[in-house]
Write a protein that holds these residues in place. Structure first.
Motif, short mmCIF file in Angstrom:
data_model
loop_
_atom_site.label_atom_id
_atom_site.label_comp_id
_atom_site.label_asym_id
_atom_site.label_seq_id
_atom_site.Cartn_x
_atom_site.Cartn_y
_atom_site.Cartn_z
N GLU A 88 28.58 29.26 27.27
CA GLU A 88 29.57 29.91 26.40
C GLU A 88 29.00 31.13 25.69
N SER A 89 27.72 31.09 25.34
CA SER A 89 27.10 32.22 24.65
C SER A 89 27.02 33.47 25.54
N ASP A 90 27.12 33.28 26.85
CA ASP A 90 27.03 34.40 27.80
C ASP A 90 28.39 34.82 28.34
N LEU A 91 29.45 34.19 27.87
CA LEU A 91 30.77 34.39 28.47
C LEU A 91 31.25 35.83 28.35
N ASP A 92 31.18 36.39 27.17
CA ASP A 92 31.64 37.77 26.98
C ASP A 92 30.90 38.74 27.91
N GLN A 93 29.60 38.59 27.98
CA GLN A 93 28.79 39.48 28.80
C GLN A 93 29.10 39.31 30.28
N ALA A 94 29.25 38.07 30.72
CA ALA A 94 29.52 37.80 32.14
C ALA A 94 30.86 38.40 32.56
N VAL A 95 31.87 38.23 31.71
CA VAL A 95 33.19 38.77 32.03
C VAL A 95 33.15 40.30 31.99
N ALA A 96 32.46 40.86 31.02
CA ALA A 96 32.36 42.32 30.92
C ALA A 96 31.69 42.90 32.17
N GLU A 97 30.67 42.23 32.67
CA GLU A 97 29.99 42.72 33.87
C GLU A 97 30.90 42.65 35.09
N LEU A 98 31.62 41.55 35.24
CA LEU A 98 32.54 41.40 36.37
C LEU A 98 33.67 42.41 36.28
N ALA A 99 34.27 42.52 35.11
CA ALA A 99 35.37 43.48 34.92
C ALA A 99 34.89 44.91 35.13
N GLY A 100 33.66 45.19 34.69
CA GLY A 100 33.10 46.52 34.87
C GLY A 100 32.92 46.88 36.34
N LYS A 101 32.48 45.92 37.13
CA LYS A 101 32.33 46.16 38.58
C LYS A 101 33.68 46.50 39.20
N ILE A 102 34.71 45.75 38.81
CA ILE A 102 36.04 46.01 39.36
C ILE A 102 36.57 47.36 38.89
N ALA A 103 36.36 47.65 37.61
CA ALA A 103 36.88 48.89 37.04
C ALA A 103 36.19 50.12 37.60
N SER A 104 35.05 49.96 38.27
CA SER A 104 34.37 51.09 38.88
C SER A 104 35.01 51.52 40.19
N LYS A 105 35.98 50.75 40.66
CA LYS A 105 36.64 51.05 41.94
C LYS A 105 37.85 51.95 41.71
N SER A 106 38.41 52.41 42.82
CA SER A 106 39.63 53.21 42.77
C SER A 106 40.82 52.34 42.38
N ARG A 107 41.57 52.76 41.37
CA ARG A 107 42.75 52.01 40.94
C ARG A 107 43.77 51.90 42.07
N ARG A 108 43.93 52.97 42.80
CA ARG A 108 44.89 52.96 43.92
C ARG A 108 44.49 51.94 44.97
N THR A 109 43.20 51.87 45.27
CA THR A 109 42.72 50.91 46.26
C THR A 109 42.90 49.48 45.76
N LEU A 110 42.60 49.23 44.48
CA LEU A 110 42.80 47.91 43.91
C LEU A 110 44.27 47.49 43.99
N GLN A 111 45.15 48.42 43.68
CA GLN A 111 46.58 48.13 43.73
C GLN A 111 47.04 47.77 45.14
N ILE A 112 46.62 48.58 46.11
CA ILE A 112 46.99 48.31 47.50
C ILE A 112 46.49 46.93 47.93
N GLY A 113 45.24 46.63 47.59
CA GLY A 113 44.65 45.37 48.01
C GLY A 113 45.28 44.16 47.35
N LYS A 114 45.53 44.24 46.04
CA LYS A 114 46.12 43.10 45.35
C LYS A 114 47.53 42.82 45.86
N GLN A 115 48.31 43.87 46.03
CA GLN A 115 49.68 43.68 46.52
C GLN A 115 49.69 43.10 47.93
N ALA A 116 48.80 43.59 48.78
CA ALA A 116 48.74 43.09 50.15
C ALA A 116 48.30 41.63 50.19
N PHE A 117 47.34 41.27 49.34
CA PHE A 117 46.85 39.89 49.29
C PHE A 117 48.00 38.94 48.97
#
Length: 259
Positions: free
Chosen positions: A184-213
């Motif tokens: 639990e003490s690492d939760l904020d950091q772990a989520v921030a790292e995961l979200a940061g990896k995703i946020a480094s991608k193209s928003r358009r590509t994320l949108q296309i992929g999520k909708q297709a999935f």
């Protein structure tokens, strides 16, 4: 955005939405559901956001619907409106252009568990607990069942729904309800790292992929391949795909325009 029931913080393409009813374990009152839905609508039009995190304040993630509010109203139309509002909220998460991560600590029960199952990804504290306990009070968790039955195997979903028992974070991980467990003490950091990896991608590509999935999941195999082949063609024609491929070939960092 500052709201008495919901807090939003944006950082480097990640919008964090914190449910803020700590005295009620962030139970989903009508007002909180409406506030969360409205904020997701705003994020849908915010091209600076590429990932969303939903978390809870206080001792737990979310304890489901506000039963005191529902019992106090005591009318069929209000019950119908409550569950329709919740269904609309969950579908808004699914249809949102960018991925949504549930950050879970404490308990996630009933509609709170539904929220976890609906999110694209879930990261939980290793002492978190999950349940769909409606059967224990004579109110089967039928709407949470929709998300749960799509997130885990049918027999695992039915066990949760029929027994109403709490399961620990390790079991939630084993059945695929959550992606990762951390202290639990690492939760904020772990989520921030995961979200940061995703946020480094193209928003358009994320949108296309999520909708297709989401779309291909409901199709027979041959139809799914046909649909996703067309998605690949659409994706190849975007500016960001052209930029990303050129950057890969030339061994440089891509510069996304999110188009």
């Amino acid at each position: 955005m500052t709201h008495s029931l919901l807090q939003r913080q944006d950082h480097e393409g990640v919008a964090t939405l914190m449910l803020s009813r700590p005295d009620a374990y962030n139970s989903l009152s009508m007002e909180l559901m409406q506030a969360l839905h409205a904020e997701l609508d705003a994020i849908a039009d915010d091209l600076t956001i590429r990932c969303v995190v939903i978390k809870g304040s206080g001792k737990g993630f979310c304890a489901g619907h506000d039963l005191k509010q529902m019992l106090g109203e005591g009318e069929e139309d209000y019950y119908r409106c409550t569950f329709q509002t919740c269904a609309g909220l969950m579908q808004r998460i699914v249809s949102l252009a960018v991925p949504v991560i549930a950050q879970v600590h404490g308990v996630a029960t009933a509609a709170g568990c539904q929220l976890v199952a609906t999110a694209d990804l879930a990261v939980a504290a290793d002492n978190a607990r999950f349940a769909t306990p409606g059967v224990n009070i004579g109110l089967f968790c039928s709407t949470p069942m929709v998300a749960l039955s799509r997130a885990v195997q049918p027999k695992h979903a039915m066990e949760l729904l029929l027994t109403g028992e709490l399961i620990n974070a390790q079991r939630a991980y084993e059945i695929g309800l959550v992606n990762r467990l951390v202290p639990e003490s690492d939760l904020d950091q772990a989520v921030a790292e995961l979200a940061g990896k995703i946020a480094s991608k193209s928003r358009r590509t994320l949108q296309i992929g999520k909708q297709a999935f989401q779309r291909q999941r409901e199709l027979p195999l041959s139809d799914a391949y046909a649909a996703c082949s067309e998605v690949m063609v659409e994706n190849m024609l975007t500016a960001d795909a052209q930029e990303g491929i050129d950057a890969f070939i030339n061994k440089r960092k891509p510069e996304w325009t999110h188009r």
